[in-house]
Design an enzyme around this catalytic site. Structure first.
Site, PDB file in Angstrom:
ATOM      1  N   PRO A 188       0.854  -1.200   0.000  1.00 42.42           N
ATOM      2  CA  PRO A 188       0.000   0.000   0.000  1.00 42.42           C
ATOM      3  C   PRO A 188       0.882   1.238   0.000  1.00 42.42           C
ATOM      4  O   PRO A 188       1.798   1.359   0.809  1.00 42.42           O
ATOM      5  CB  PRO A 188      -0.792  -0.138   1.307  1.00 42.42           C
ATOM      6  CG  PRO A 188       0.057  -0.993   2.195  1.00 42.42           C
ATOM      7  CD  PRO A 188       0.798  -1.928   1.278  1.00 42.42           C
ATOM      8  N   MET A 189       0.615   2.177  -0.925  1.00 38.66           N
ATOM      9  CA  MET A 189       1.428   3.387  -1.031  1.00 38.66           C
ATOM     10  C   MET A 189       0.526   4.586  -1.256  1.00 38.66           C
ATOM     11  O   MET A 189      -0.223   4.635  -2.241  1.00 38.66           O
ATOM     12  CB  MET A 189       2.438   3.250  -2.186  1.00 38.66           C
ATOM     13  CG  MET A 189       3.498   2.196  -1.943  1.00 38.66           C
ATOM     14  SD  MET A 189       4.592   1.917  -3.364  1.00 38.66           S
ATOM     15  CE  MET A 189       3.577   0.827  -4.386  1.00 38.66           C
ATOM     16  N   LEU A 190       0.567   5.531  -0.332  1.00 32.96           N
ATOM     17  CA  LEU A 190      -0.281   6.707  -0.409  1.00 32.96           C
ATOM     18  C   LEU A 190      -0.049   7.460  -1.716  1.00 32.96           C
ATOM     19  O   LEU A 190       1.097   7.687  -2.127  1.00 32.96           O
ATOM     20  CB  LEU A 190      -0.010   7.637   0.778  1.00 32.96           C
ATOM     21  CG  LEU A 190      -0.696   7.278   2.096  1.00 32.96           C
ATOM     22  CD1 LEU A 190      -0.204   8.172   3.218  1.00 32.96           C
ATOM     23  CD2 LEU A 190      -2.210   7.369   1.965  1.00 32.96           C
ATOM     24  N   GLY A 211       7.389  -2.837  -3.017  1.00 34.81           N
ATOM     25  CA  GLY A 211       6.836  -1.496  -2.897  1.00 34.81           C
ATOM     26  C   GLY A 211       7.106  -0.637  -4.109  1.00 34.81           C
ATOM     27  O   GLY A 211       6.614  -0.898  -5.208  1.00 34.81           O
ATOM     28  N   HIS A 221       8.101  -4.911   7.461  1.00 33.14           N
ATOM     29  CA  HIS A 221       9.106  -4.088   6.784  1.00 33.14           C
ATOM     30  C   HIS A 221      10.410  -4.261   7.556  1.00 33.14           C
ATOM     31  O   HIS A 221      10.483  -3.946   8.736  1.00 33.14           O
ATOM     32  CB  HIS A 221       8.673  -2.623   6.778  1.00 33.14           C
ATOM     33  CG  HIS A 221       9.551  -1.735   5.952  1.00 33.14           C
ATOM     34  ND1 HIS A 221       9.066  -0.643   5.287  1.00 33.14           N
ATOM     35  CD2 HIS A 221      10.884  -1.767   5.685  1.00 33.14           C
ATOM     36  CE1 HIS A 221      10.061  -0.049   4.638  1.00 33.14           C
ATOM     37  NE2 HIS A 221      11.163  -0.714   4.878  1.00 33.14           N
ATOM     38  N   GLN A 275      -6.296  -1.532   3.546  1.00 23.22           N
ATOM     39  CA  GLN A 275      -5.458  -1.193   4.694  1.00 23.22           C
ATOM     40  C   GLN A 275      -6.120  -0.080   5.497  1.00 23.22           C
ATOM     41  O   GLN A 275      -6.433   0.994   4.966  1.00 23.22           O
ATOM     42  CB  GLN A 275      -4.060  -0.747   4.288  1.00 23.22           C
ATOM     43  CG  GLN A 275      -3.171  -0.588   5.529  1.00 23.22           C
ATOM     44  CD  GLN A 275      -1.790  -0.052   5.249  1.00 23.22           C
ATOM     45  OE1 GLN A 275      -1.652   1.082   4.812  1.00 23.22           O
ATOM     46  NE2 GLN A 275      -0.769  -0.865   5.510  1.00 23.22           N
ATOM     47  N   CYS A 318       3.562   2.912   9.558  1.00 21.39           N
ATOM     48  CA  CYS A 318       3.804   4.246   9.018  1.00 21.39           C
ATOM     49  C   CYS A 318       4.343   5.167  10.115  1.00 21.39           C
ATOM     50  O   CYS A 318       3.736   5.275  11.185  1.00 21.39           O
ATOM     51  CB  CYS A 318       2.520   4.824   8.433  1.00 21.39           C
ATOM     52  SG  CYS A 318       2.761   6.463   7.718  1.00 21.39           S
TER      53      CYS A 318
END
Length: 338
Positions: free
Chosen positions: A18-20, A234, A172, A71, A101
């Protein structure tokens, strides 16, 4: 293990993080033209946004994006339970709780990586989410935060959260510094400690352990799969999405040869037309395509074409069809020469 959990576990062999501002519905649909089985994630959604915002705008996605994980981020069990109840009607594959995060905004909301200091609370959050859904609830975390960066700290966190009903951890392999580093620096400055994630799988063989961080090729992913259950890629998948074209054959038993880059663009055209008709600007979709020709001769020409023509307010489907026509004129449409 029920069918929902087995489906999520099977697809978790390879996933895209998941990447903003990146893993939105347009990018996810585009990725599905490259890989049918790689597990995809939404951008992080906070409970506040979901409980007080436009639910359809936040959660809507095309059915072809599945398998897809939502998420969520939050620190209140009741709010997370309410968010899951709302989301359950939308057809996601699983839910993931963000405990990784490190941004200041996320910390102000008392969620994200700072929750690694409160494993009992994370277990409570997981239990609250699981109480209102049949879908799996997973946790994405770091290997540690600040000075709490020993392997024993990570193992204690996982053991505690597992008691809340979580059996899948996406880890991570960097710790997070909650102060002093930006989110971008937290993705590169703390050293990668893959051995922590590998050991976690040895010590918790009954859990599904997915490794995240620094993996930028399918070869690297395959090497880690000897020691963990899954690998999450990612930013490499965003900047070079075509690396996923071989994912189905390498990891999911697929037999079809990968599509050419031009085949992918042609397959994307009906989606683009539909979104344009709904009022979506072309740039919202083409901004995700800049890396399609990554590493290929003429990739810069492709990026310039999209940036110049695709960013106009009145840009339409002709931006992509013109490119395809040029490719066909150059090589008959069957090669990836740009």
């Amino acid at each position: 293990m029920d069918l929902c959990s087995e489906t999520a576990r099977r697809h978790a062999v390879l996933s895209v993080a998941p990447m903003l501002e990146w893993t939105d519905r347009h990018f996810r649909y585009f990725l599905r033209l490259l890989t049918k089985h790689t597990l995809l994630y939404t951008e992080m959604v906070t409970c506040g946004a979901l409980l007080h915002g436009d639910v359809a705008q936040i959660l809507a996605f095309d059915a072809r994006e599945r398998p897809l994980v939502l998420q969520l981020a939050g620190s209140d069990p009741r709010q997370l339970a309410r968010a899951v109840r709302i989301a359950d009607a939308w057809g996601f594959t699983a839910y993931n709780l963000n405990v990784g995060c490190p941004s200041d905004r996320v910390q102000e909301g008392r969620f994200g990586a700072c929750l690694m200091r409160e494993p009992e609370r994370v277990a409570e959050l997981v239990a609250a989410m699981r109480a209102v859904t049949r879908l799996p609830v997973t946790v994405k975390c770091r290997i540690g935060v600040d000075e709490r960066d020993r392997y024993d700290d990570l193992a204690a966190f996982v053991a505690t959260v597992a008691q809340g009903g979580c059996d899948t951890f996406i880890v991570h392999a960097r710790k997070a510094w909650l102060k002093g580093l930006s989110p971008k620096e937290n993705r590169t400055v703390p050293p990668l400690r893959y051995e922590f994630v590998h050991r976690l799988k040895r010590d918790f063989p009954g859990l599904t352990i997915v490794l995240n961080g620094g993996v930028d090729s399918l070869d690297q992913a395959a090497a880690h799969l000897d020691r963990v259950d899954g690998v999450m890629i990612g930013r490499a998948a965003y900047h070079n999405p075509y690396l996923l074209a071989e994912a189905d054959r390498r990891f999911f038993g697929g037999r079809r040869p990968p599509p050419s880059r031009e085949d992918v663009l042609r397959a994307y055209l009906p989606y683009v037309r539909k979104q344009l008709a709904a009022g979506v600007r072309l740039h919202a979709m083409t901004r995700h395509l800049l890396g399609l020709y990554h590493g290929q001769p003429g990739a810069r020409r492709w990026r310039r074409h999209l940036s110049a023509a695709g960013s106009r307010a009145d840009a339409g489907i002709e931006v992509l069809t013109a490119w395809l026509a040029r490719q066909e004129a150059v090589d008959g449409g069957g090669a990836n020469v740009v």
